[in-house]
Write a protein that holds these residues in place. Structure first.
Motif: not given
Length: 177
Positions: A52-53, A58-60, A103-112, A114-118
């Protein structure tokens, strides 16, 4: 006539042996509630807090880029009337390109994220699986089923539930690390 009691005694002994074997065999079929293990495992809480941290950081970062772009857009709106058509076109292209990059960076961060969570989830699950394998070997179980509410085990007597014992041992082992 004297052979009947003998055969009855032999049959009773055989039935007793079979009953003991069946009782022993059925006690080797046990299960754990996987969801309870994941929720109750101390490492899950630690890993989730770390994740979460990282995810919030990354979201910030993305939020900061979006806020800066929005400021630039507001400034553009204010100075728009004072710009020449050529400057307007150039500024609009720059803002559009920046928006696409964000937008591209935001999508890459969201993917990262998700991968980190998995990855974190899989690490916790691997820990639990490794512990259960050792627990099963140590305690002489032939099979330990995993119940998770998804239909794997539709019914099992509660006396076959090892969840609390496994969870206690799992947390003790993690606490020692």
């Amino acid at each position: 006539m004297k052979k009947v009691p003998f055969y009855a005694a032999v049959a009773a002994v055989i039935l007793s042996v079979v009953a003991i074997y069946m009782a022993k065999s059925s006690s080797e079929l046990v299960y754990v509630d996987v969801n309870k293990l994941i929720e109750g495992y101390s490492r899950t809480k630690v890993a989730k807090a770390e994740f979460d941290k990282k995810a919030n950081l990354m979201k910030a970062n993305v939020d900061s880029l979006v806020a800066n772009w929005q400021k630039e857009l507001k400034n553009y709106e204010k100075e728009r009337s004072s710009l020449s058509p050529k400057e307007l076109k150039l500024k609009e292209e720059l803002l559009g390109n920046k928006q696409q990059q964000i937008n591209g960076y935001q999508e890459a961060i969201q993917k990262k994220i998700q991968e980190e969570n998995q990855k974190v989830t899989q690490t916790v699950i691997n820990d639990i699986n490794d512990y259960i394998k050792e627990y099963g070997k140590k305690n002489g179980y032939k099979i330990i089923f995993g119940a998770n509410g998804g239909g794997t085990i539709m019914y099992a007597d509660e006396s076959s539930d090892l969840t609390e014992d496994v969870l206690k041992g799992l947390n003790e082992e993690y606490g020692e690390k």
